[in-house]
Design a protein around this motif. Structure first.
Motif, PDB file in Angstrom:
ATOM      1  N   ALA A 103       0.757  -1.313   0.133  1.00  0.00           N
ATOM      2  CA  ALA A 103       0.134  -0.068   0.190  1.00  0.00           C
ATOM      3  C   ALA A 103       0.761   1.214  -0.141  1.00  0.00           C
ATOM      4  O   ALA A 103       0.555   2.343  -0.827  1.00  0.00           O
ATOM      5  N   ARG A 127      -5.889  -7.159  -3.023  1.00  0.00           N
ATOM      6  CA  ARG A 127      -6.990  -7.079  -1.968  1.00  0.00           C
ATOM      7  C   ARG A 127      -6.055  -6.780  -0.572  1.00  0.00           C
ATOM      8  O   ARG A 127      -6.539  -5.747   0.037  1.00  0.00           O
ATOM      9  N   VAL A 130      -5.056  -3.001  -0.839  1.00  0.00           N
ATOM     10  CA  VAL A 130      -6.325  -2.205  -0.680  1.00  0.00           C
ATOM     11  C   VAL A 130      -6.607  -2.161   0.785  1.00  0.00           C
ATOM     12  O   VAL A 130      -6.935  -0.771   1.495  1.00  0.00           O
ATOM     13  N   GLU A 131      -6.642  -3.103   1.477  1.00  0.00           N
ATOM     14  CA  GLU A 131      -7.001  -3.081   2.965  1.00  0.00           C
ATOM     15  C   GLU A 131      -5.950  -2.143   3.856  1.00  0.00           C
ATOM     16  O   GLU A 131      -6.087  -1.600   4.825  1.00  0.00           O
ATOM     17  N   MET A 133      -4.296   0.493   2.587  1.00  0.00           N
ATOM     18  CA  MET A 133      -4.386   1.714   2.152  1.00  0.00           C
ATOM     19  C   MET A 133      -4.972   2.772   3.062  1.00  0.00           C
ATOM     20  O   MET A 133      -5.843   2.446   3.546  1.00  0.00           O
ATOM     21  N   VAL A 161      -9.926  -5.236  -8.014  1.00  0.00           N
ATOM     22  CA  VAL A 161      -9.463  -4.457  -6.993  1.00  0.00           C
ATOM     23  C   VAL A 161      -9.596  -2.934  -7.627  1.00  0.00           C
ATOM     24  O   VAL A 161      -9.734  -1.879  -6.569  1.00  0.00           O
ATOM     25  N   ARG A 164     -12.521  -0.891  -5.805  1.00  0.00           N
ATOM     26  CA  ARG A 164     -12.139  -0.655  -4.283  1.00  0.00           C
ATOM     27  C   ARG A 164     -11.088   0.480  -4.128  1.00  0.00           C
ATOM     28  O   ARG A 164     -11.139   1.277  -3.247  1.00  0.00           O
ATOM     29  N   ILE A 165     -10.148   0.434  -5.012  1.00  0.00           N
ATOM     30  CA  ILE A 165      -8.915   1.405  -4.858  1.00  0.00           C
ATOM     31  C   ILE A 165      -9.504   2.949  -5.253  1.00  0.00           C
ATOM     32  O   ILE A 165      -9.213   3.740  -4.752  1.00  0.00           O
ATOM     33  N   LYS A 168     -11.030   4.612  -2.539  1.00  0.00           N
ATOM     34  CA  LYS A 168     -10.131   5.288  -1.552  1.00  0.00           C
ATOM     35  C   LYS A 168      -9.377   6.530  -2.069  1.00  0.00           C
ATOM     36  O   LYS A 168      -9.084   7.236  -1.158  1.00  0.00           O
ATOM     37  N   HIS A 173     -11.718   5.408 -12.828  1.00  0.00           N
ATOM     38  CA  HIS A 173     -11.285   4.034 -13.169  1.00  0.00           C
ATOM     39  C   HIS A 173     -12.034   3.480 -14.238  1.00  0.00           C
ATOM     40  O   HIS A 173     -13.042   3.594 -14.502  1.00  0.00           O
TER      41      HIS A 173
END
Length: 318
Positions: A103, A127, A130-131, A133, A161, A164-165, A168, A173
């Motif tokens: 991250a 994944r 991402v968690e 970040m 992902v 998901r990114i 954040k 995207h």
């Protein structure tokens, strides 16, 4: 001074100043007073001691082992970026160890002010990234998936992902709207011929930096575990020397992509070896060592985030 004592040389003085600074813990003012020289000269002597190699620094912390392994991997494979973190021990999920470091690497690029296209693979390691970040406002960048996001049953791929990114970092995207693996070569070609898909493919090929997981092709291959290939298809690729996969594209232990089977039906963009842009692999674990080594050897990836046990095993295999 006795006539038998030689006149101290400049290097002698530098060594003494270096010892007082690094071992004695003195400040430069204290060294100047101890040696009867000016503060400026004391500073120059300490600098000379380091420049002449008279001082050797040993870091007595586990991060020192990480830095040694990073240097060894950079030297062995010509890497542009390398992060090695301590492992979590037997039985622990290595993704938990490398997620935060991965991250931090992505966040470094996201904080750059000039617009970039960031290509993203899929998988458990991504994944974990991402968690790990922190939220960042980075609307100047574009995020694009390198691999299809449609599972065999028509559902969205669980380990995709890019969205998901994007949540954040508040960046535009572009998911890859094709199956991860098409049933036939003709169906893959039909998907890739669609106008919207072609535009996403063009964007993915133009990525300025990419982050990908590295999958193994042993019997616990993620492609098989997640239902994208059958046991028979996996066995066929293994018989041809398959060692790993990146973004769904399978390669052998030397990092050469195989030219049959699964690779004829994989959706998205293949990560080509030897390109100038940063291509950072996020992977750790004993089952991934052969795959990581192959990807590094052929320069499919030129950056790596991993843990100590994996780094040691990759270097031993290399």
């Amino acid at each position: 001074m006795s006539r038998f004592d030689p006149e101290p040389t400049l290097q002698d003085e530098a060594a003494r100043a270096g010892w007082l600074y690094y071992v004695g813990g003195m400040t430069q003012d204290q060294i100047a007073a101890e040696m009867g020289v000016s503060r400026q000269r004391a500073q120059r002597l300490v600098s000379r001691a380091m420049a002449d190699g008279l001082i050797q620094v040993r870091l007595n912390h586990r991060i020192g082992a990480c830095m040694d392994l990073e240097a060894a991997l950079r030297d062995r494979f010509g890497l542009t970026r390398c992060r090695v973190v301590p492992g979590l021990g037997a039985g622990a999920d290595p993704v938990l160890a490398i997620g935060s470091a991965a991250a931090a690497e992505l966040e470094r690029f996201l904080r750059m002010p000039d617009p970039m296209v960031i290509g993203l693979g899929t998988g458990r390691a991504l994944r974990g990234l991402v968690e790990g970040m922190n939220p960042i406002d980075a609307p100047q960048h574009r995020l694009v998936s390198l691999i299809g996001n449609i599972a065999p049953d028509g559902s969205a791929s669980f380990f995709d992902v890019v969205m998901r990114i994007a949540d954040k970092v508040r960046a535009p995207h572009y998911p890859m709207p094709v199956p991860v693996i098409s049933p036939t070569v003709a169906e893959r070609a039909a998907f890739h011929a669609l106008g919207p898909v072609q535009r996403v493919l063009e964007l993915a090929r133009a990525a300025d930096v990419i982050f990908v997981g590295v999958g193994q092709m042993s019997d616990d291959a993620p492609l098989q575990t997640d239902g994208f290939v059958s046991h028979a298809e996996l066995a066929e690729m293994q018989a041809a020397g398959a060692a790993g996969e990146i973004a769904g594209w399978v390669f052998d232990s030397d990092g050469n992509y195989l030219d049959f089977g699964l690779n004829l039906r994989t959706g998205g963009v293949r990560v080509e070896p030897g390109l100038a842009r940063p291509a950072i692999g996020i992977a750790a674990g004993a089952t991934k060592v052969r795959a990581i080594r192959g990807a590094l050897k052929s320069n499919i990836i030129n950056g790596l985030v991993t843990d100590i046990p994996t780094a040691e095993a990759v270097l031993k295999l290399a």
